[in-house]
Write a protein that holds these residues in place. Sequence first.
Motif, PDB file in Angstrom:
ATOM      1  N   CYS A 119     -19.513   4.617   4.121  1.00  0.00           N
ATOM      2  CA  CYS A 119     -18.386   5.005   3.273  1.00  0.00           C
ATOM      3  C   CYS A 119     -17.814   3.717   2.677  1.00  0.00           C
ATOM      4  O   CYS A 119     -17.541   2.757   3.406  1.00  0.00           O
ATOM      5  CB  CYS A 119     -17.358   5.728   4.139  1.00  0.00           C
ATOM      6  N   VAL A 120     -17.696   3.676   1.366  1.00  0.00           N
ATOM      7  CA  VAL A 120     -17.359   2.431   0.661  1.00  0.00           C
ATOM      8  C   VAL A 120     -15.988   2.547  -0.001  1.00  0.00           C
ATOM      9  O   VAL A 120     -15.673   3.563  -0.626  1.00  0.00           O
ATOM     10  CB  VAL A 120     -18.419   2.144  -0.426  1.00  0.00           C
ATOM     11  N   ALA A 121     -15.189   1.490   0.144  1.00  0.00           N
ATOM     12  CA  ALA A 121     -13.904   1.431  -0.567  1.00  0.00           C
ATOM     13  C   ALA A 121     -13.774   0.040  -1.169  1.00  0.00           C
ATOM     14  O   ALA A 121     -14.486  -0.883  -0.766  1.00  0.00           O
ATOM     15  CB  ALA A 121     -12.760   1.677   0.402  1.00  0.00           C
ATOM     16  N   GLY A 122     -12.888  -0.126  -2.129  1.00  0.00           N
ATOM     17  CA  GLY A 122     -12.731  -1.465  -2.694  1.00  0.00           C
ATOM     18  C   GLY A 122     -11.662  -1.506  -3.756  1.00  0.00           C
ATOM     19  O   GLY A 122     -11.251  -0.460  -4.275  1.00  0.00           O
ATOM     20  N   ASP A 123     -11.185  -2.720  -4.063  1.00  0.00           N
ATOM     21  CA  ASP A 123     -10.158  -2.849  -5.102  1.00  0.00           C
ATOM     22  C   ASP A 123     -10.489  -3.955  -6.093  1.00  0.00           C
ATOM     23  O   ASP A 123      -9.600  -4.479  -6.748  1.00  0.00           O
ATOM     24  CB  ASP A 123      -8.779  -3.057  -4.465  1.00  0.00           C
TER      25      ASP A 123
END
Length: 450
Positions: A119-123
């Motif tokens: 599961c990938v998140a980022g800003d």
Amino acid sequence: MTDVEKLIAAFNNTFPDAPAPRVCRAPGRVNLIGEHTDYNGLPVLPMTIDRDVAVAFAPRPDSTIRLRSSTHDYPEREFVNGPDIVPSEGGIWDNYCKAAVQGLNHHFDVSRFPGMDMCVAGDIPTAVGLSSSSALVVACALAYLALLGKTLESDITRLELAELAADAERYVGTRGGGMDQAIILLGDKGAACKIDFYPLRAERVSLPQDGAIVICNSLVKAAKSGNMLHRYNEGPLTCRLIRAMVEKHLQEHWDPEIEINCLGALWNGMLCLTDREAESVFEQTFPGKTTTLSEAGTFLGLSPEAIRERWLEDLEEPKEGFRLKARARHQRTEYRRVESARDMMLAGDAAALGELMNASHQSCAEDYRISCPELDTLVALARQEGALGARLTGAGFGGCTVNLVPAGEVERFCESIEHAYYRERLAQQTSVPRRDYILRAETSPAADYI
Ligand code: NG1
């Protein structure tokens, strides 16, 4: 930076039957100076930024790799891990994960191919030259490394992983150098890094205390797929031809034994040319403003088809010929500027660093032709509003500028740029969150497990 608790919650929600995940992260980067030089083995001077990509991951009993975006910004993807992973269509995000997995499979000669849920998140704002794609490659590489039961440092060093990730990312079709993966894995909080290639090495260089880094997004997207990929690759591909012609010149006029495996070898290898010598070699090799394919063929004793096959791939020949002279000049002068920038940073001289950044922009715009009207406008506004240095950063053709701003002036600077550049433009683009277009960048730790 990614909220890790939220990411883990999103993972658990998405994969309710998976074991508890581990998490790793990789920061984005901004390049202070040294543009389009890395693929020629010439140094660059980037820093990590306080934006990142984080991946929560856990093993699966089969060989499937399932990829989900925690915020559903990207479509769900999955693929079967194996000896030869076929790339998805250009621009599809799972290619960055496939690149990392395939790279590590080859490196460790993997024969049993594990699967995982990710599961990938980022800003990191995407497609604007802040390396969101390389951060994703590196984060996926760290995840898959752990899945293989390997440990960073003891089974593969950071330097090795940076080189591997740079090679791996070419899987998506870019002919880039290794700057992004290197700074992401070797950078640090509190300092930029001068990165050298062949062999890869990184030297910490602190920013002048009285200067702050502000990144401004031109709002022109520059994703490296389709036509943009083509425009980016024009740099590395024409530099291959420049290398071949310079080598031929040196063999004919200096020593038939000379071989240069990359343009950087003119300065860094056995030759150790002075700037004057390099200038004169380029002048003699490229007497005209432009060089046609047929002129290059006569010079090299090869047919245009052979040149295309060896170095230019499918690059179209411009009507007036290739601008090899100006491109070579950018390489030579940008190399000098990076070396001087390092010295000025060590001396704490923000004004001198700023001047080098300004000169770099001019060279990128006029000699390398990677700017665009929006970037030029942002750079001019930044200088008008007191930036000591302002230049485009990253691949170009859109994306961001990087600005060196007197530390006490940051707030005023941001407000003035907001007013002068964004107010009108964003009236039509309300979907862009403010923190995506103007950001005061701080350095952050290198990629790692959390
Ligand atoms: P960005 O700006 O992240 O697309 C690209 C290349 C770098 C370097 C710069 C120009 C990749 C992954 N990145 O960076 O290697 O050549 O352009 O200096 O190809």
